[in-house]
Design a protein around this motif. Structure first.
Motif, PDB file in Angstrom:
ATOM      1  N   SER A 208       0.792  -1.234   0.000  1.00 56.81           N
ATOM      2  CA  SER A 208       0.000   0.000   0.000  1.00 56.81           C
ATOM      3  C   SER A 208       0.822   1.282   0.000  1.00 56.81           C
ATOM      4  CB  SER A 208      -0.947   0.013   1.207  1.00 56.81           C
ATOM      5  OG  SER A 208      -0.218  -0.081   2.417  1.00 56.81           O
ATOM      6  N   THR A 209       2.082   1.207   0.407  1.00 57.54           N
ATOM      7  CA  THR A 209       2.896   2.431   0.450  1.00 57.54           C
ATOM      8  C   THR A 209       4.061   2.424  -0.548  1.00 57.54           C
ATOM      9  OG1 THR A 209       4.355   1.608   2.209  1.00 57.54           O
ATOM     10  CG2 THR A 209       2.349   2.784   2.895  1.00 57.54           C
ATOM     11  N   CYS A 210       4.282   1.256  -1.206  1.00 61.49           N
ATOM     12  CA  CYS A 210       5.332   1.168  -2.232  1.00 61.49           C
ATOM     13  C   CYS A 210       4.793   0.597  -3.545  1.00 61.49           C
ATOM     14  CB  CYS A 210       6.497   0.315  -1.731  1.00 61.49           C
ATOM     15  SG  CYS A 210       7.278   0.955  -0.232  1.00 61.49           S
ATOM     16  N   GLY A 211       3.590   0.044  -3.507  1.00 61.78           N
ATOM     17  CA  GLY A 211       2.920  -0.407  -4.735  1.00 61.78           C
ATOM     18  C   GLY A 211       3.469  -1.669  -5.356  1.00 61.78           C
ATOM     19  N   LEU A 212       4.162  -2.507  -4.585  1.00 65.59           N
ATOM     20  CA  LEU A 212       4.723  -3.732  -5.155  1.00 65.59           C
ATOM     21  C   LEU A 212       3.643  -4.799  -5.342  1.00 65.59           C
ATOM     22  CD1 LEU A 212       7.379  -2.301  -4.290  1.00 65.59           C
ATOM     23  CD2 LEU A 212       8.281  -4.573  -3.737  1.00 65.59           C
ATOM     24  N   ARG A 213       3.807  -5.624  -6.352  1.00 67.24           N
ATOM     25  CA  ARG A 213       2.954  -6.791  -6.548  1.00 67.24           C
ATOM     26  C   ARG A 213       3.310  -7.836  -5.488  1.00 67.24           C
ATOM     27  NH1 ARG A 213       4.978  -5.124 -11.583  1.00 67.24           N
ATOM     28  NH2 ARG A 213       3.388  -4.531 -13.125  1.00 67.24           N
ATOM     29  N   ILE A 214       2.388  -8.770  -5.227  1.00 67.06           N
ATOM     30  CA  ILE A 214       2.631  -9.758  -4.174  1.00 67.06           C
ATOM     31  C   ILE A 214       3.865 -10.614  -4.479  1.00 67.06           C
ATOM     32  CG2 ILE A 214       0.986 -11.401  -5.196  1.00 67.06           C
ATOM     33  CD1 ILE A 214       1.854 -10.917  -1.429  1.00 67.06           C
ATOM     34  N   GLY A 215       4.067 -11.007  -5.741  1.00 69.95           N
ATOM     35  CA  GLY A 215       5.243 -11.800  -6.096  1.00 69.95           C
ATOM     36  C   GLY A 215       6.535 -11.025  -5.870  1.00 69.95           C
ATOM     37  N   GLU A 216       6.483  -9.715  -6.118  1.00 67.07           N
ATOM     38  CA  GLU A 216       7.654  -8.854  -5.904  1.00 67.07           C
ATOM     39  C   GLU A 216       7.957  -8.711  -4.418  1.00 67.07           C
ATOM     40  OE1 GLU A 216       6.916  -6.083  -9.896  1.00 67.07           O
ATOM     41  OE2 GLU A 216       6.273  -5.364  -7.920  1.00 67.07           O
ATOM     42  N   LYS A 301      -9.073 -13.090   3.221  1.00 67.09           N
ATOM     43  CA  LYS A 301      -9.951 -13.514   4.324  1.00 67.09           C
ATOM     44  C   LYS A 301      -9.745 -12.628   5.550  1.00 67.09           C
ATOM     45  CE  LYS A 301     -10.124 -18.355   2.881  1.00 67.09           C
ATOM     46  NZ  LYS A 301      -9.653 -19.737   3.175  1.00 67.09           N
ATOM     47  N   LYS A 302      -8.489 -12.321   5.831  1.00 60.66           N
ATOM     48  CA  LYS A 302      -8.176 -11.505   7.009  1.00 60.66           C
ATOM     49  C   LYS A 302      -8.706 -10.085   6.842  1.00 60.66           C
ATOM     50  CE  LYS A 302      -4.628 -12.503   9.396  1.00 60.66           C
ATOM     51  NZ  LYS A 302      -3.277 -12.756   9.956  1.00 60.66           N
ATOM     52  N   TYR A 303      -8.518  -9.492   5.646  1.00 59.18           N
ATOM     53  CA  TYR A 303      -9.010  -8.138   5.386  1.00 59.18           C
ATOM     54  C   TYR A 303     -10.530  -8.073   5.516  1.00 59.18           C
ATOM     55  CZ  TYR A 303      -4.351  -7.241   3.312  1.00 59.18           C
ATOM     56  OH  TYR A 303      -3.004  -7.102   3.091  1.00 59.18           O
ATOM     57  N   ARG A 304     -11.206  -9.108   4.990  1.00 64.12           N
ATOM     58  CA  ARG A 304     -12.676  -9.128   5.046  1.00 64.12           C
ATOM     59  C   ARG A 304     -13.179  -9.200   6.484  1.00 64.12           C
ATOM     60  NH1 ARG A 304     -14.179 -13.036  -0.146  1.00 64.12           N
ATOM     61  NH2 ARG A 304     -13.863 -11.401  -1.731  1.00 64.12           N
ATOM     62  N   LYS A 305     -12.493  -9.987   7.310  1.00 66.42           N
ATOM     63  CA  LYS A 305     -12.879 -10.073   8.719  1.00 66.42           C
ATOM     64  C   LYS A 305     -12.769  -8.718   9.411  1.00 66.42           C
ATOM     65  CE  LYS A 305     -12.017 -14.939   9.811  1.00 66.42           C
ATOM     66  NZ  LYS A 305     -11.203 -15.895  10.627  1.00 66.42           N
ATOM     67  N   LEU A 306     -11.831  -7.910   8.935  1.00 67.23           N
ATOM     68  CA  LEU A 306     -11.629  -6.578   9.510  1.00 67.23           C
ATOM     69  C   LEU A 306     -12.550  -5.533   8.859  1.00 67.23           C
ATOM     70  CD1 LEU A 306      -7.714  -6.579   9.753  1.00 67.23           C
ATOM     71  CD2 LEU A 306      -9.347  -6.882  11.625  1.00 67.23           C
ATOM     72  N   GLY A 307     -13.345  -5.985   7.864  1.00 65.73           N
ATOM     73  CA  GLY A 307     -14.313  -5.072   7.243  1.00 65.73           C
ATOM     74  C   GLY A 307     -13.842  -4.420   5.958  1.00 65.73           C
ATOM     75  N   PHE A 308     -12.790  -4.956   5.340  1.00 65.75           N
ATOM     76  CA  PHE A 308     -12.257  -4.360   4.106  1.00 65.75           C
ATOM     77  C   PHE A 308     -12.305  -5.393   2.966  1.00 65.75           C
ATOM     78  CE2 PHE A 308     -10.215  -2.360   7.738  1.00 65.75           C
ATOM     79  CZ  PHE A 308     -10.456  -1.017   7.489  1.00 65.75           C
ATOM     80  N   ASN A 309     -13.142  -5.150   1.978  1.00 68.77           N
ATOM     81  CA  ASN A 309     -13.328  -6.083   0.863  1.00 68.77           C
ATOM     82  C   ASN A 309     -12.303  -5.806  -0.248  1.00 68.77           C
ATOM     83  OD1 ASN A 309     -14.431  -8.080  -0.758  1.00 68.77           O
ATOM     84  ND2 ASN A 309     -15.995  -6.728  -1.598  1.00 68.77           N
ATOM     85  N   VAL A 310     -11.036  -6.069   0.069  1.00 62.86           N
ATOM     86  CA  VAL A 310      -9.943  -5.809  -0.878  1.00 62.86           C
ATOM     87  C   VAL A 310      -8.958  -6.969  -0.867  1.00 62.86           C
ATOM     88  CG1 VAL A 310     -10.045  -3.274  -0.775  1.00 62.86           C
ATOM     89  CG2 VAL A 310      -8.646  -4.549   0.894  1.00 62.86           C
ATOM     90  N   SER A 311      -8.078  -6.976  -1.862  1.00 64.13           N
ATOM     91  CA  SER A 311      -6.980  -7.940  -1.930  1.00 64.13           C
ATOM     92  C   SER A 311      -5.662  -7.194  -1.803  1.00 64.13           C
ATOM     93  CB  SER A 311      -7.023  -8.683  -3.269  1.00 64.13           C
ATOM     94  OG  SER A 311      -6.748  -7.771  -4.321  1.00 64.13           O
ATOM     95  N   VAL A 312      -4.561  -7.934  -1.774  1.00 64.00           N
ATOM     96  CA  VAL A 312      -3.237  -7.291  -1.740  1.00 64.00           C
ATOM     97  C   VAL A 312      -3.052  -6.447  -3.006  1.00 64.00           C
ATOM     98  CG1 VAL A 312      -0.741  -7.662  -1.650  1.00 64.00           C
ATOM     99  CG2 VAL A 312      -2.259  -9.163  -0.364  1.00 64.00           C
ATOM    100  N   HIS A 313      -3.528  -6.948  -4.135  1.00 58.14           N
ATOM    101  CA  HIS A 313      -3.381  -6.194  -5.386  1.00 58.14           C
ATOM    102  C   HIS A 313      -4.192  -4.903  -5.362  1.00 58.14           C
ATOM    103  CE1 HIS A 313      -1.660  -6.157  -9.413  1.00 58.14           C
ATOM    104  NE2 HIS A 313      -2.802  -5.638  -9.840  1.00 58.14           N
ATOM    105  N   ASP A 314      -5.323  -4.911  -4.654  1.00 63.40           N
ATOM    106  CA  ASP A 314      -6.115  -3.682  -4.519  1.00 63.40           C
ATOM    107  C   ASP A 314      -5.359  -2.628  -3.708  1.00 63.40           C
ATOM    108  OD1 ASP A 314      -8.278  -4.684  -5.972  1.00 63.40           O
ATOM    109  OD2 ASP A 314      -9.134  -5.647  -4.198  1.00 63.40           O
ATOM    110  N   LEU A 315      -4.457  -3.081  -2.847  1.00 61.89           N
ATOM    111  CA  LEU A 315      -3.632  -2.126  -2.085  1.00 61.89           C
ATOM    112  C   LEU A 315      -2.622  -1.453  -3.019  1.00 61.89           C
ATOM    113  CD1 LEU A 315      -2.989  -4.169   1.183  1.00 61.89           C
ATOM    114  CD2 LEU A 315      -4.724  -2.419   0.748  1.00 61.89           C
ATOM    115  N   ARG A 316      -2.179  -2.178  -4.030  1.00 63.32           N
ATOM    116  CA  ARG A 316      -1.336  -1.579  -5.084  1.00 63.32           C
ATOM    117  C   ARG A 316      -2.140  -0.514  -5.838  1.00 63.32           C
ATOM    118  NH1 ARG A 316       2.783  -2.415  -9.028  1.00 63.32           N
ATOM    119  NH2 ARG A 316       1.998  -2.610 -11.159  1.00 63.32           N
TER     120      ARG A 316
END
Length: 367
Positions: A208-216, A301-316
């Protein structure tokens, strides 16, 4: 090409004989029998003469077909091409071609030289009926086209490519634009405050603060983080290199090789995270998750439990949207994201709630 046509009676049927000679060769012969009359053999004559003339053109241009692949079926040729893929293409690319071969399996028993545009169109029509999207079908057609191009050259198994992708009929493009998911600054701060353990926090923070893909992110090693210059050096990713086996691999594209500035908050968090590690692994990786798929699923799954319907890529996407929303030009944003400028403009030329709020405040200042 010089040629002469003769007929003779054989076994109570007509045999058609074509004697032919190319400019640099000797006389040769093509024959077929079993015709009831000479007239009945006309269509075979015309087809054979056309093929012989095409072959003469190929010989003249130095593009002679390889006898080794004469009459080869699609099924056999795709095995030849798959061996080539194993040498030069990433594992995921090999899987994509396997998917394409499965979708066009109805071509398997046909000789390459007998496959027509209509054969391919009929299969495409079946894929449309199954509900595959235009984009998915087009991706598969492009891969199929690459295979046929290879069959023409360098393999010289066929004289011409039977597939004209542009001439294939597909469903019309839907004009609905895919909406990008991105958090606002307030939402992101809330997510970062709640996410744990530290491993998951670091992944979330870098995305979310550097915009890297999950593989990166999973491919980062500590020597890729320049604390002095406050930069992350992205030069490889963690990926599946064969079934069930993961290791360092090449980046998604040439543009993906880049240096990304690290915000002060992220620098401090990375330093603290490194200090808290009891042991630095032999491969020096920052995050030790086995693979990106399981990490992505776990965090969704963890983000959704916290109330955020996003993925790691959505943070990018969140990172990119915040950059552009705060005045960073598209060229610079593209450089940080590892995109080209055109792609960045296409994906992120939208507004989010933060941009709307900022524009509303500007209006109050202006008017």
């Amino acid at each position: 090409m010089d040629y002469k046509v003769f007929y003779r009676e054989k076994n109570k049927s007509v045999q058609c004989i074509i004697n032919y000679k190319y400019a640099t060769g000797e006389w040769k012969q093509k024959t077929k029998q079993g015709f009831k009359t000479q007239k009945e053999s006309k269509s075979w004559q015309e087809e054979m003469i056309e093929k012989l003339e095409k072959l003469e053109e190929q010989i003249a241009s130095g593009n002679v077909l390889n006898e080794k692949y004469k009459g080869i079926t699609f099924e056999k040729f795709k095995k030849v091409y798959t061996e080539h893929l194993k040498l030069y293409k990433a594992y995921n690319t090999q899987l994509n071609y396997k998917t394409t071969f499965n979708k066009f399996a109805k071509l398997n028993k046909k000789a390459l030289e007998d496959i027509t545009q209509l054969d391919i169109q009929i299969i495409v029509d079946g894929l449309v009926k199954k509900g595959l999207s235009r984009g998915t079908i087009m991706d598969n057609l492009k891969r199929l086209n690459t295979v046929f191009k290879a069959a023409v050259s360098p393999y010289k198994a066929i004289a011409e490519n039977p597939l004209d992708v542009k001439a294939i009929t597909l469903p019309k493009k839907k004009k609905t634009k895919k909406k990008i998911k991105a958090l606002t600054k307030v939402q992101l701060d809330s997510l970062l405050e709640q996410i744990s353990p530290e491993n998951d926090y670091i992944i979330t923070l870098i995305a979310s603060t550097c915009g890297l893909r999950i593989g990166e992110i999973l491919g980062l090693t500590w020597d890729n983080i320049d604390f002095k210059r406050k930069l992350i050096i992205v030069k490889r990713q963690w990926k599946e290199i064969s079934k069930g086996e993961y290791d360092f691999g090449d980046l998604k594209s040439v543009n993906a090789d880049r240096e990304v500035p690290i915000p002060p908050k992220t620098v401090a968090a990375l330093k603290q995270y490194k200090e808290n590690l009891k042991v630095i692994p032999l491969d020096n990786r920052v995050v030790l998750d086995k693979n990106s798929k399981s990490t992505t699923s776990r965090l969704i799954k963890k983000y959704r439990k916290l109330g955020f319907n996003v993925s790691v890529h959505d943070l990018r996407h969140t990172y990119a949207t915040m950059l552009i929303g705060n005045g960073v030009d598209f060229k610079t944003a593209a450089k940080f994201l590892g995109h080209n400028v055109q792609m960045t403009i296409k994906i992120y030329s939208h507004v989010n709630q933060d941009m709307i709020d900022a524009a509303t405040l500007k209006l109050a200042e202006i008017f």
